[in-house]
Scaffold this motif. Structure first.
Motif, mmCIF file in Angstrom:
data_model
loop_
_atom_site.group_PDB
_atom_site.id
_atom_site.type_symbol
_atom_site.label_atom_id
_atom_site.label_comp_id
_atom_site.label_asym_id
_atom_site.label_seq_id
_atom_site.Cartn_x
_atom_site.Cartn_y
_atom_site.Cartn_z
ATOM 1 N N VAL A 28 36.683 36.013 46.515
ATOM 2 C CA VAL A 28 36.959 35.768 48.182
ATOM 3 C C VAL A 28 37.621 34.396 48.104
ATOM 4 O O VAL A 28 37.583 33.691 47.170
ATOM 5 C CB VAL A 28 35.468 35.762 48.845
ATOM 6 N N VAL A 29 38.104 34.271 49.236
ATOM 7 C CA VAL A 29 38.695 32.918 49.735
ATOM 8 C C VAL A 29 37.640 32.119 50.187
ATOM 9 O O VAL A 29 36.829 32.700 50.980
ATOM 10 C CB VAL A 29 39.883 33.158 50.608
ATOM 11 N N GLU A 30 37.696 30.813 50.140
ATOM 12 C CA GLU A 30 36.586 29.755 50.733
ATOM 13 C C GLU A 30 36.415 30.071 52.253
ATOM 14 O O GLU A 30 37.524 30.674 52.990
ATOM 15 C CB GLU A 30 37.026 28.485 50.428
ATOM 16 N N LYS A 31 35.258 29.995 52.678
ATOM 17 C CA LYS A 31 34.884 30.361 54.034
ATOM 18 C C LYS A 31 34.540 31.949 54.588
ATOM 19 O O LYS A 31 34.104 32.143 55.579
ATOM 20 C CB LYS A 31 35.561 29.618 54.915
ATOM 21 N N GLU A 32 34.877 32.597 53.490
ATOM 22 C CA GLU A 32 34.705 34.292 53.927
ATOM 23 C C GLU A 32 33.051 34.270 53.459
ATOM 24 O O GLU A 32 32.585 33.590 52.576
ATOM 25 C CB GLU A 32 35.437 34.918 52.869
ATOM 26 N N ASP A 33 32.626 35.425 54.140
ATOM 27 C CA ASP A 33 31.145 35.618 53.784
ATOM 28 C C ASP A 33 31.163 36.763 52.801
ATOM 29 O O ASP A 33 32.412 37.444 52.610
ATOM 30 C CB ASP A 33 30.610 36.434 55.057
ATOM 31 N N VAL A 34 30.312 36.789 51.954
ATOM 32 C CA VAL A 34 30.473 37.700 50.682
ATOM 33 C C VAL A 34 28.749 38.339 50.680
ATOM 34 O O VAL A 34 27.869 37.749 50.854
ATOM 35 C CB VAL A 34 30.872 37.157 49.540
ATOM 36 N N THR A 35 28.734 39.663 50.180
ATOM 37 C CA THR A 35 27.532 40.111 50.050
ATOM 38 C C THR A 35 27.580 40.705 48.523
ATOM 39 O O THR A 35 28.262 41.791 48.178
ATOM 40 C CB THR A 35 27.184 41.407 51.311
ATOM 41 N N LEU A 36 26.589 40.349 47.832
ATOM 42 C CA LEU A 36 26.169 41.055 46.488
ATOM 43 C C LEU A 36 25.155 41.966 46.538
ATOM 44 O O LEU A 36 24.227 41.828 47.078
ATOM 45 C CB LEU A 36 26.065 39.903 45.472
ATOM 46 N N ASP A 37 25.449 43.312 45.756
ATOM 47 C CA ASP A 37 24.319 44.368 46.192
ATOM 48 C C ASP A 37 23.539 44.330 45.044
ATOM 49 O O ASP A 37 23.962 43.994 43.670
ATOM 50 C CB ASP A 37 25.301 45.657 46.211
ATOM 51 N N CYS A 38 22.145 44.845 44.975
ATOM 52 C CA CYS A 38 21.385 45.164 43.998
ATOM 53 C C CYS A 38 20.743 46.319 44.413
ATOM 54 O O CYS A 38 19.973 46.534 45.399
ATOM 55 C CB CYS A 38 20.623 43.972 43.813
ATOM 56 N N VAL A 39 20.503 47.281 43.486
ATOM 57 C CA VAL A 39 19.898 48.438 43.753
ATOM 58 C C VAL A 39 18.718 48.546 42.654
ATOM 59 O O VAL A 39 19.181 48.318 41.402
ATOM 60 C CB VAL A 39 20.846 49.730 43.802
ATOM 61 N N TYR A 40 17.439 48.863 42.811
ATOM 62 C CA TYR A 40 16.574 48.832 41.874
ATOM 63 C C TYR A 40 15.902 50.117 41.712
ATOM 64 O O TYR A 40 15.851 50.936 42.735
ATOM 65 C CB TYR A 40 15.550 47.768 42.107
ATOM 66 N N GLU A 41 15.304 50.482 40.627
ATOM 67 C CA GLU A 41 14.426 51.508 40.153
ATOM 68 C C GLU A 41 13.083 51.125 39.636
ATOM 69 O O GLU A 41 13.092 50.336 38.657
ATOM 70 C CB GLU A 41 15.193 52.511 39.429
ATOM 71 N N THR A 42 11.880 51.706 40.124
ATOM 72 C CA THR A 42 10.576 51.243 39.594
ATOM 73 C C THR A 42 9.804 52.331 40.093
ATOM 74 O O THR A 42 9.823 52.944 41.368
ATOM 75 C CB THR A 42 10.300 49.898 39.924
ATOM 76 N N ARG A 43 8.460 52.669 39.097
ATOM 77 C CA ARG A 43 7.555 53.658 39.915
ATOM 78 C C ARG A 43 6.498 52.794 40.411
ATOM 79 O O ARG A 43 5.232 53.457 40.910
ATOM 80 C CB ARG A 43 7.254 54.448 38.798
ATOM 81 N N ASP A 44 6.395 51.451 40.202
ATOM 82 C CA ASP A 44 5.342 50.726 40.501
ATOM 83 C C ASP A 44 5.399 50.375 42.005
ATOM 84 O O ASP A 44 6.239 50.264 42.686
ATOM 85 C CB ASP A 44 5.351 49.406 39.853
#
Lengths: 116, 115
Positions: free
Chosen positions: B13-29
């Protein structure tokens, strides 16, 4: 309050040699974890201690690897007969165990191992 | 088994842009904990945030915000008005009480913020 420290920061060794790494946790923390991180990957769990007791070892920890935490303070991780596949960053983390679980682990700077 | 997926390998990204980092998880707990760590080029993992599975409130800390949605098993991280100093690898991780609280990490997202 000092953080987690690790020594050495870098180690280059020849295949077949033994190496030992040291980790000093945050002083009041009773849990200590070792992880291994290879290039482009996330850290992978190796083993952990609660005080001086080693409570779990990963399948990644072959019999060439041994870890100790005498007196529940610092910990050492030894690799015997190193192989090129052992080249990685070895990370140590510590935490203050609570019965509620989910305590935050704080990491040291890591020891980068290169086996030639 | 626990699993964390960070599908974005690298984001620029270029400075001052907003950015979203994705995370998906799996658990049975039903009781588990989610974390984000930052790893700058020096290599040390820096703790950013911890959430437990019972607390779905979003959190904001300065330019950082986190969106936790159990319905989609996601725990996304947004940096507002990115800066060059935000350049690093960001890791999402999962732990659960029955597993000794050991962390299961994703493969990380390399964020590059350019001028």
């Amino acid at each position: 309050d000092t953080g987690v420290s690790q020594d050495p920061r870098h180690k280059i060794t020849k295949r077949g040699q033994n190496v030992t790494f040291r980790c000093d946790p945050i002083s009041e923390h009773n849990r200590l974890y070792w992880y291994r991180q290879t290039l482009g990957q996330g850290p992978e769990f190796l083993t952990y201690f609660q005080n001086e007791a080693q409570l779990e070892k990963s399948r990644l920890l072959s019999d060439r690897f041994s870890a100790e935490r005498p007196k529940g303070s610092f910990s050492t991780l030894e690799i015997q007969r190193t192989e090129q596949g052992d080249s990685a960053m070895y990370l140590c983390a510590s935490s203050l165990y609570s019965t509620g679980g989910g305590e935050t682990q704080y990491f040291g700077p890591g020891t980068r191992l290169l086996v030639l | 088994a626990q699993k964390v997926t960070q599908a974005q390998t690298e984001i620029s990204v270029v400075e001052k842009e907003d950015v979203t980092l994705d995370c998906v998880y799996e658990t049975r707990d039903t009781t588990y904990y989610l974390f984000w760590y930052k790893q700058p080029p020096s290599g040390e993992l820096v703790f950013l945030i911890r959430r437990n599975s019972f607390d779905e409130q979003n959190e904001i800390s300065g330019r950082y915000s986190w969106n936790f949605q159990k319905s989609t098993s996601s725990f996304n991280f947004t940096i507002t008005a990115s800066q060059v100093v935000d350049s690093a690898v960001y890791f999402c991780a999962l732990s659960y009480t029955g597993g000794g609280n050991k962390l299961t990490f994703g493969t990380g997202t390399q964020l590059k913020v350019e001028l």
